[in-house]
Scaffold this motif. Sequence first.
Motif, PDB file in Angstrom:
ATOM      1  N   VAL A 150       0.846  -1.205   0.000  1.00 37.50           N
ATOM      2  CA  VAL A 150       0.000   0.000   0.000  1.00 37.50           C
ATOM      3  C   VAL A 150       0.876   1.246   0.000  1.00 37.50           C
ATOM      4  O   VAL A 150       0.568   2.229  -0.666  1.00 37.50           O
ATOM      5  N   ILE A 151       1.966   1.214   0.759  1.00 32.65           N
ATOM      6  CA  ILE A 151       2.946   2.306   0.742  1.00 32.65           C
ATOM      7  C   ILE A 151       4.294   1.711   0.352  1.00 32.65           C
ATOM      8  O   ILE A 151       4.579   0.544   0.657  1.00 32.65           O
ATOM      9  N   PRO A 152       5.137   2.508  -0.317  1.00 38.66           N
ATOM     10  CA  PRO A 152       6.402   1.944  -0.804  1.00 38.66           C
ATOM     11  C   PRO A 152       7.475   1.752   0.254  1.00 38.66           C
ATOM     12  O   PRO A 152       8.409   0.979   0.061  1.00 38.66           O
ATOM     13  N   GLY A 153       7.376   2.455   1.372  1.00 37.08           N
ATOM     14  CA  GLY A 153       8.474   2.449   2.331  1.00 37.08           C
ATOM     15  C   GLY A 153       9.536   3.429   1.865  1.00 37.08           C
ATOM     16  O   GLY A 153       9.424   4.046   0.802  1.00 37.08           O
ATOM     17  N   LEU A 154      10.549   3.592   2.657  1.00 38.48           N
ATOM     18  CA  LEU A 154      11.608   4.546   2.326  1.00 38.48           C
ATOM     19  C   LEU A 154      12.440   4.008   1.167  1.00 38.48           C
ATOM     20  O   LEU A 154      12.957   2.901   1.221  1.00 38.48           O
ATOM     21  N   ASN A 155      12.525   4.789   0.107  1.00 33.37           N
ATOM     22  CA  ASN A 155      13.363   4.439  -1.039  1.00 33.37           C
ATOM     23  C   ASN A 155      13.867   5.724  -1.679  1.00 33.37           C
ATOM     24  O   ASN A 155      13.542   6.821  -1.219  1.00 33.37           O
ATOM     25  N   ALA A 156      14.637   5.597  -2.727  1.00 29.56           N
ATOM     26  CA  ALA A 156      15.282   6.768  -3.338  1.00 29.56           C
ATOM     27  C   ALA A 156      14.270   7.781  -3.865  1.00 29.56           C
ATOM     28  O   ALA A 156      14.537   8.978  -3.882  1.00 29.56           O
ATOM     29  N   SER A 157      13.089   7.343  -4.270  1.00 28.74           N
ATOM     30  CA  SER A 157      12.123   8.270  -4.864  1.00 28.74           C
ATOM     31  C   SER A 157      11.323   9.066  -3.834  1.00 28.74           C
ATOM     32  O   SER A 157      10.697  10.057  -4.180  1.00 28.74           O
ATOM     33  N   ASN A 158      11.295   8.636  -2.597  1.00 28.74           N
ATOM     34  CA  ASN A 158      10.512   9.378  -1.589  1.00 28.74           C
ATOM     35  C   ASN A 158      11.292   9.627  -0.304  1.00 28.74           C
ATOM     36  O   ASN A 158      10.723   9.647   0.780  1.00 28.74           O
ATOM     37  N   THR A 159      12.580   9.851  -0.430  1.00 22.63           N
ATOM     38  CA  THR A 159      13.404  10.139   0.737  1.00 22.63           C
ATOM     39  C   THR A 159      13.138  11.560   1.218  1.00 22.63           C
ATOM     40  O   THR A 159      13.176  12.494   0.424  1.00 22.63           O
TER      41      THR A 159
END
Length: 173
Positions: A150-159
């Motif tokens: 449901v949510i991506p978790g912390l990754n390069a696109s939403n840091t």
Amino acid sequence: DAAQQQPLQGFRSRLDAVMARNARVFLALVMLGALAQIGATLGETSLPWPARVSRIGTSSAVLLICLCSLAFAMRLGARVAAAFFSSALLLVLFGAAAWYGNGVRSSGMSGVLALVVVLGMMVGAKAAVRGTLAAVLGYLTLWLLERIGVIPGLNASNTPPLASYAVVFSVSA
């Protein structure tokens, strides 16, 4: 019996005054941290303006919660203010982690323990237990939302901007 009650009442009133002063100082520090994060995020030139404005939502909510808590501290006492502050901020931190999709590795998650400590020291042991249960439920919910996609978790696109980590860590300490 009445002679023994008088010194105890004096001690309680002095203790309440110290708690109220400490609560005001604590809230002022958190407000300064929120203002610093707002300023740093707005000054983040690597983000476009819509992303900057979007990212100050959590800090703005923290600032509003601090102002409300300060009003509660003046009118209803430090314990009510601490209970409101910690409970509302727990909701904001977990809500923001879900909203922005950062999940359990969101920059605000480091402040959760500090909020539970505030509940325990300012409100009482039962409030700390309830806060701990709410935090565990929040972490499990975020973990589950990440796990099922449901949510991506912390990754390069939403840091989040690095300023958010610096402010959260310094205020939590």
